[in-house]
Each structure stands twice: as C-alpha cells, then as structure tokens.
Design a protein around this motif. Structure first.
Motif, mmCIF file in Angstrom:
data_model
loop_
_atom_site.group_PDB
_atom_site.id
_atom_site.type_symbol
_atom_site.label_atom_id
_atom_site.label_comp_id
_atom_site.label_asym_id
_atom_site.label_seq_id
_atom_site.Cartn_x
_atom_site.Cartn_y
_atom_site.Cartn_z
ATOM 1 N N LEU A 82 0.748 -1.250 -0.107
ATOM 2 C CA LEU A 82 0.023 -0.012 0.105
ATOM 3 C C LEU A 82 0.951 1.506 0.105
ATOM 4 O O LEU A 82 1.423 1.470 0.940
ATOM 5 C CB LEU A 82 -1.012 -0.087 1.318
ATOM 6 N N MET A 83 0.797 1.997 -1.066
ATOM 7 C CA MET A 83 1.827 3.106 -1.207
ATOM 8 C C MET A 83 1.204 4.347 -1.048
ATOM 9 O O MET A 83 0.139 4.744 -1.789
ATOM 10 C CB MET A 83 2.408 3.022 -2.540
ATOM 11 N N CYS A 84 1.369 4.899 0.153
ATOM 12 C CA CYS A 84 0.569 6.289 0.489
ATOM 13 C C CYS A 84 1.305 7.439 -0.072
ATOM 14 O O CYS A 84 2.399 7.588 0.003
ATOM 15 C CB CYS A 84 0.344 6.027 2.069
ATOM 16 N N ASP A 85 0.526 8.303 -0.381
ATOM 17 C CA ASP A 85 0.914 9.766 -1.052
ATOM 18 C C ASP A 85 1.796 9.402 -2.269
ATOM 19 O O ASP A 85 2.740 10.256 -2.475
ATOM 20 C CB ASP A 85 1.477 10.765 0.266
ATOM 21 N N TYR A 86 1.556 8.488 -2.846
ATOM 22 C CA TYR A 86 2.429 8.138 -4.090
ATOM 23 C C TYR A 86 2.240 9.101 -5.292
ATOM 24 O O TYR A 86 3.383 9.343 -5.940
ATOM 25 C CB TYR A 86 2.184 6.612 -4.686
ATOM 26 N N ALA A 87 1.030 9.473 -5.497
ATOM 27 C CA ALA A 87 1.012 10.416 -6.734
ATOM 28 C C ALA A 87 1.615 11.779 -6.714
ATOM 29 O O ALA A 87 2.257 12.219 -7.497
ATOM 30 C CB ALA A 87 -0.617 10.595 -7.134
ATOM 31 N N HIS A 88 1.459 12.247 -5.390
ATOM 32 C CA HIS A 88 2.431 13.439 -4.923
ATOM 33 C C HIS A 88 3.929 13.292 -5.139
ATOM 34 O O HIS A 88 4.581 14.013 -5.866
ATOM 35 C CB HIS A 88 2.157 13.887 -3.614
ATOM 36 N N PHE A 89 4.336 12.017 -4.778
ATOM 37 C CA PHE A 89 5.944 11.785 -4.779
ATOM 38 C C PHE A 89 6.058 11.517 -6.166
ATOM 39 O O PHE A 89 7.077 12.097 -6.624
ATOM 40 C CB PHE A 89 6.131 10.290 -4.021
ATOM 41 N N ARG A 90 5.458 11.029 -6.872
ATOM 42 C CA ARG A 90 5.705 10.640 -8.524
ATOM 43 C C ARG A 90 5.870 12.140 -8.975
ATOM 44 O O ARG A 90 6.559 12.437 -10.034
ATOM 45 C CB ARG A 90 4.728 9.890 -9.173
ATOM 46 N N ASN A 91 4.671 13.062 -8.836
ATOM 47 C CA ASN A 91 4.785 14.294 -9.468
ATOM 48 C C ASN A 91 5.938 15.109 -9.178
ATOM 49 O O ASN A 91 6.685 15.793 -9.873
ATOM 50 C CB ASN A 91 3.432 14.974 -9.115
ATOM 51 N N ARG A 92 6.653 14.965 -7.710
ATOM 52 C CA ARG A 92 7.621 15.673 -7.115
ATOM 53 C C ARG A 92 8.839 15.658 -7.687
ATOM 54 O O ARG A 92 9.873 15.862 -7.920
ATOM 55 C CB ARG A 92 7.692 15.868 -5.829
ATOM 56 N N HIS A 93 8.957 13.743 -7.910
ATOM 57 C CA HIS A 93 10.271 13.107 -8.090
ATOM 58 C C HIS A 93 9.980 12.271 -9.219
ATOM 59 O O HIS A 93 10.480 10.936 -9.013
ATOM 60 C CB HIS A 93 10.656 12.595 -6.725
ATOM 61 N N PRO A 94 9.933 12.666 -10.313
ATOM 62 C CA PRO A 94 9.723 11.666 -11.789
ATOM 63 C C PRO A 94 10.965 10.831 -11.834
ATOM 64 O O PRO A 94 10.859 9.414 -12.290
ATOM 65 C CB PRO A 94 9.549 12.485 -12.698
ATOM 66 N N SER A 95 12.003 11.329 -11.578
ATOM 67 C CA SER A 95 13.356 10.516 -11.692
ATOM 68 C C SER A 95 13.591 9.362 -10.779
ATOM 69 O O SER A 95 14.457 8.686 -10.914
ATOM 70 C CB SER A 95 14.555 11.628 -11.774
ATOM 71 N N LEU A 96 13.040 9.767 -9.679
ATOM 72 C CA LEU A 96 13.123 8.603 -8.632
ATOM 73 C C LEU A 96 11.900 7.458 -9.102
ATOM 74 O O LEU A 96 12.093 6.288 -8.794
ATOM 75 C CB LEU A 96 12.916 9.035 -7.185
ATOM 76 N N ALA A 97 10.774 8.121 -9.315
ATOM 77 C CA ALA A 97 9.533 7.383 -9.592
ATOM 78 C C ALA A 97 9.622 6.125 -10.731
ATOM 79 O O ALA A 97 9.315 5.054 -10.530
ATOM 80 C CB ALA A 97 8.325 8.100 -9.790
ATOM 81 N N ALA A 98 10.581 6.615 -11.852
ATOM 82 C CA ALA A 98 10.495 5.585 -13.090
ATOM 83 C C ALA A 98 11.092 4.344 -12.618
ATOM 84 O O ALA A 98 10.889 3.456 -12.776
ATOM 85 C CB ALA A 98 11.422 6.569 -14.105
ATOM 86 N N PRO A 99 12.482 4.726 -12.057
ATOM 87 C CA PRO A 99 13.242 3.245 -11.664
ATOM 88 C C PRO A 99 12.619 2.512 -10.374
ATOM 89 O O PRO A 99 12.441 1.211 -10.556
ATOM 90 C CB PRO A 99 14.883 3.737 -11.346
ATOM 91 N N LEU A 100 12.031 3.386 -9.644
ATOM 92 C CA LEU A 100 10.938 2.593 -8.553
ATOM 93 C C LEU A 100 9.799 1.733 -9.393
ATOM 94 O O LEU A 100 9.650 0.526 -8.954
ATOM 95 C CB LEU A 100 10.382 3.466 -7.754
ATOM 96 N N GLU A 101 9.096 2.379 -10.202
ATOM 97 C CA GLU A 101 8.096 1.607 -10.989
ATOM 98 C C GLU A 101 8.522 0.455 -11.835
ATOM 99 O O GLU A 101 7.821 -0.800 -11.791
ATOM 100 C CB GLU A 101 7.358 2.599 -11.578
ATOM 101 N N THR A 102 9.657 0.648 -12.279
ATOM 102 C CA THR A 102 10.353 -0.561 -13.195
ATOM 103 C C THR A 102 10.730 -1.643 -12.005
ATOM 104 O O THR A 102 10.510 -2.897 -12.145
ATOM 105 C CB THR A 102 11.626 -0.080 -13.864
ATOM 106 N N THR A 103 11.341 -1.495 -10.910
ATOM 107 C CA THR A 103 11.456 -2.376 -10.002
ATOM 108 C C THR A 103 10.392 -3.118 -9.163
ATOM 109 O O THR A 103 10.328 -4.317 -9.127
ATOM 110 C CB THR A 103 12.311 -1.657 -8.766
ATOM 111 N N LEU A 104 9.279 -2.247 -9.082
ATOM 112 C CA LEU A 104 8.020 -2.707 -8.472
ATOM 113 C C LEU A 104 7.408 -3.725 -9.665
ATOM 114 O O LEU A 104 6.941 -4.857 -9.165
ATOM 115 C CB LEU A 104 6.998 -1.579 -8.091
ATOM 116 N N LEU A 105 7.354 -3.272 -10.718
ATOM 117 C CA LEU A 105 6.444 -3.910 -11.686
ATOM 118 C C LEU A 105 7.373 -5.150 -12.064
ATOM 119 O O LEU A 105 6.801 -6.269 -12.367
ATOM 120 C CB LEU A 105 6.374 -3.322 -12.959
ATOM 121 N N ASP A 106 8.698 -5.254 -12.159
ATOM 122 C CA ASP A 106 9.369 -6.375 -12.096
ATOM 123 C C ASP A 106 9.279 -7.237 -11.089
ATOM 124 O O ASP A 106 9.280 -8.712 -11.399
ATOM 125 C CB ASP A 106 11.131 -6.014 -12.344
ATOM 126 N N ALA A 107 9.121 -6.852 -9.936
ATOM 127 C CA ALA A 107 8.933 -7.666 -8.678
ATOM 128 C C ALA A 107 7.463 -8.445 -8.938
ATOM 129 O O ALA A 107 7.356 -9.573 -8.595
ATOM 130 C CB ALA A 107 9.089 -6.909 -7.376
#
Length: 132
Positions: A82-107
């Motif tokens: 359960l990822m809380c406040d994720y959309a705001h994080f994604r908007n603030r830090h797209p360069s961190l969100a991209a590799p995170l999402e790749t890692t999460l989707l691969d997992a």
C-alpha cells in the motif's frame, strides 16, 4: 462491485476504500509505505525499510528492494504493498519514480511467475484516481 483482490495483480492500481479490512477478508497481507517525506533516493529506501519492517542490513538499492519483494521467505504468497501519497511523490520526483516503478513491476511479474501475488496499491489522501 469487483474488488481489487478478486483479480490478479495488474500494475499499479488504485487502492480500494478501507484496503486493510478488504485485504483481511481475502487473506492478503498488507504493508504500508508512506511517500510523504521522500525527498531523495536515501529517504525513499528508508521509507521502504520502515514500511516493510526490514532490518538495517537492507541494501537500500533497487536490487535489494526487488529481492525483499520477491523472496518467499520474507513475503507471504498474497501480499499487497500500500503506497501512500504516491501520486504526489511521483509528481515531485519523476526521476526516482521511474526506476522505482520498474523495480516494483519487475517484482510483481516475478511474483506471478512464482505463483504468488503482489498487489501494488496507490492510496491518496485526496482519493483522486486521476492524480496518477
């Protein structure tokens, strides 16, 4: 109404209302990671360390995160992140969100391959499904 746990995990999905109660009914274990205070990669990894109740030996990198999400000794067969406040994080830090999402989707894909289920649920304070 179909609940998120009625179907196989499918990418990043909006969290249902009262996700912990619904998950309990489906025998899905839930851990919460709060992205509200994340400002850089180190604070992102600390959010996962705290949210997943990891030990200080957690490697704090993408490979280590993938490993803890896919290790059958560390996670139940039916598990929701359960990822809380994720959309705001994604908007603030797209360069961190991209590799995170790749890692999460691969997992998530690896969990499915192993006959396990890993839901990636986004819970927002404002409950705006269009935010992400």
């Amino acid at each position: 109404m179909i609940q998120v746990f009625d179907t196989a995990p499918d990418g990043l999905q909006p969290a249902p209302k009262d996700p912990r109660m619904i998950a309990a009914g489906y025998q899905v274990s839930v851990r919460e990671v709060n992205f509200g205070a994340v400002t850089d990669r180190e604070s992102l990894m600390l959010a996962f360390l705290s949210g997943l109740a990891l030990t200080q030996s957690f490697g704090r990198n993408w490979d280590a995160l993938y490993d803890v999400l896919t290790d059958p000794d560390l996670r139940p067969a039916r598990f929701a992140l359960l990822m809380c406040d994720y959309a705001h994080f994604r908007n603030r830090h797209p360069s961190l969100a991209a590799p995170l999402e790749t890692t999460l989707l691969d997992a998530q894909a690896e969990a499915t391959r192993l006959g396990r289920q890993l839901w990636l649920l986004i819970e927002e304070a404002d409950s705006d499904p269009n935010a992400w």
